[in-house]
Motif scaffolding. Structure first.
Motif, PDB file in Angstrom:
ATOM      1  N   PHE A  33       1.430  -2.953   7.081  1.00 22.67           N
ATOM      2  CA  PHE A  33       2.528  -2.673   6.166  1.00 22.67           C
ATOM      3  C   PHE A  33       1.920  -1.853   5.014  1.00 22.67           C
ATOM      4  N   ALA A  34       2.206  -0.568   4.993  1.00 25.39           N
ATOM      5  CA  ALA A  34       1.553   0.330   4.040  1.00 25.39           C
ATOM      6  C   ALA A  34       1.757  -0.106   2.595  1.00 25.39           C
ATOM      7  N   GLY A  71      -4.717  -0.118  10.021  1.00 26.25           N
ATOM      8  CA  GLY A  71      -4.283   0.715   8.900  1.00 26.25           C
ATOM      9  C   GLY A  71      -4.353   0.060   7.542  1.00 26.25           C
ATOM     10  N   VAL A  72      -4.961  -1.136   7.430  1.00 22.00           N
ATOM     11  CA  VAL A  72      -5.135  -1.769   6.122  1.00 22.00           C
ATOM     12  C   VAL A  72      -6.276  -1.058   5.393  1.00 22.00           C
ATOM     13  N   ARG A  73      -6.023  -0.647   4.175  1.00 23.77           N
ATOM     14  CA  ARG A  73      -7.001   0.144   3.416  1.00 23.77           C
ATOM     15  C   ARG A  73      -8.138  -0.726   2.898  1.00 23.77           C
ATOM     16  N   ASP A  74      -9.371  -0.195   2.985  1.00 21.09           N
ATOM     17  CA  ASP A  74     -10.533  -0.915   2.454  1.00 21.09           C
ATOM     18  C   ASP A  74     -10.401  -1.168   0.956  1.00 21.09           C
ATOM     19  N   GLU A  75      -9.728  -0.280   0.251  1.00 21.67           N
ATOM     20  CA  GLU A  75      -9.585  -0.415  -1.206  1.00 21.67           C
ATOM     21  C   GLU A  75      -8.633  -1.538  -1.594  1.00 21.67           C
ATOM     22  N   ALA A  76      -7.988  -2.157  -0.606  1.00 24.06           N
ATOM     23  CA  ALA A  76      -6.997  -3.195  -0.901  1.00 24.06           C
ATOM     24  C   ALA A  76      -7.638  -4.541  -1.233  1.00 24.06           C
ATOM     25  N   PRO A 279      10.659  -9.954  -0.147  1.00 29.96           N
ATOM     26  CA  PRO A 279      10.679  -9.863   1.317  1.00 29.96           C
ATOM     27  C   PRO A 279       9.363  -9.359   1.920  1.00 29.96           C
ATOM     28  N   ARG A 280       8.805  -8.321   1.331  1.00 32.58           N
ATOM     29  CA  ARG A 280       7.514  -7.784   1.760  1.00 32.58           C
ATOM     30  C   ARG A 280       6.712  -7.413   0.524  1.00 32.58           C
ATOM     31  N   LEU A 281       5.412  -7.586   0.608  1.00 29.40           N
ATOM     32  CA  LEU A 281       4.551  -7.225  -0.522  1.00 29.40           C
ATOM     33  C   LEU A 281       4.555  -5.713  -0.667  1.00 29.40           C
ATOM     34  N   ARG A 282       4.792  -5.269  -1.903  1.00 32.70           N
ATOM     35  CA  ARG A 282       4.746  -3.833  -2.159  1.00 32.70           C
ATOM     36  C   ARG A 282       4.493  -3.594  -3.632  1.00 32.70           C
TER      37      ARG A 282
END
Length: 282
Positions: A33-34, A71-76, A279-282
């Motif tokens: 989830f981008a 697709g999960v970013r390393d910076e996350a 509903p979704r983390l953003r």
């Protein structure tokens, strides 16, 4: 009632540390989830420390590779702590001869522990990482096998306490479902992952290695699983951001819309008190 927020940035100034679930919050087993990765990366840029806390039975290096591929970013995030990481301590402190239940991909859980995988008749303990084929099997397929193990009074180490996870738009069973059945059959389970304390203690330790001292009142846990993410974090004394679009969505979502009355009733039934929801983390 939990307060609805529309962006994680609305509340990040209240916290120093984020403990974020992985499967169901950052990805659904098929793709990331981008918006969730972006939210955590922005939190880190604002000075927060982010530790991913997952009931995956894999040690953290395997999870890092997996989520990067989705697709999960390393910076996350700063660190990852898995149920597999804390479960390895349980395995290494027990009998050397184990009966293993899981898929081939789950075998890294045992690497370097000096244990021997043997038949059910020879084993001194059971280690369960998951289903051998979670696309086709149900817990009932294991009933006869587990009955024999329970009759021998073998302890059952469960490396993934989740009951189900999302895979795309389906729910897939996890090792926690087998641990539940084992208990129904009179067996004893040993669990270190969510909702139990060992994984939270390890995650807080990792966060302190990154940023030094902080108060638990400045920690927020994010998750979608009621019996694991929410219950575990609340028992540990943490604020919770509940991601309502995950595995429990069918309880209160219809035609893509959340019925807040049904959501409130669901949380009451579960005796859960998350501070926030979205509903979704953003």
């Amino acid at each position: 009632m939990a307060k609805r927020i529309h962006s994680f940035s609305e509340i990040t100034d209240r916290y120093d540390v984020v403990l974020c679930d992985v499967w169901g919050v950052l990805h659904n087993g098929v793709e990331a989830f981008a918006g969730a990765s972006e939210a955590l990366a922005a939190a880190r840029a604002a000075g927060l420390t982010v530790v991913l806390i997952t009931n995956s039975p894999r040690p953290y290096p395997g999870v890092k590779v997996q989520i990067r591929g989705l697709g999960v970013r390393d910076e996350a995030y700063d660190r990852i702590v898995t149920s597999g990481d804390v479960t390895r301590a349980l395995i290494s402190s027990g009998p050397e001869k184990i009966y293993f239940i899981g898929a081939e991909k789950d075998h890294p859980l045992l690497d370097g522990l000096g244990v021997e995988v043997v038949s059910a008749e020879e084993a001194g303990i059971v280690v369960c990482a998951g289903f051998r084929d979670d696309e086709r099997e149900t817990a009932e397929d294991y009933r006869a096998e587990l009955e024999k193990l329970a009759a021998r009074h073998l302890a059952f180490i469960c490396a993934n306490p989740d009951l189900v996870v999302e895979r795309g738009h389906r729910l897939i069973p996890c090792a926690g479902a087998l641990a539940n059945l084992y208990g129904e059959l009179g067996g004893t389970s040993l669990i270190a992952g969510k909702p139990h304390r060992p994984i939270y203690e390890k995650t807080i330790e990792e966060a302190r290695e990154v940023r030094g001292a902080f108060d638990l009142s400045r920690v927020i846990a994010i998750g979608d699983g009621m019996p694991t993410d929410v219950r575990g974090a609340e028992a540990f004394g943490l604020d919770v951001l509940y991601i309502s679009g995950g595995i429990h969505a069918q309880e209160y979502v219809a035609d893509g819309r959340t019925d807040e009355v049904k959501l409130e009733a669901f949380l009451a039934r579960e005796q859960a008190s998350p501070k926030w929801w979205m509903p979704r983390l953003r």
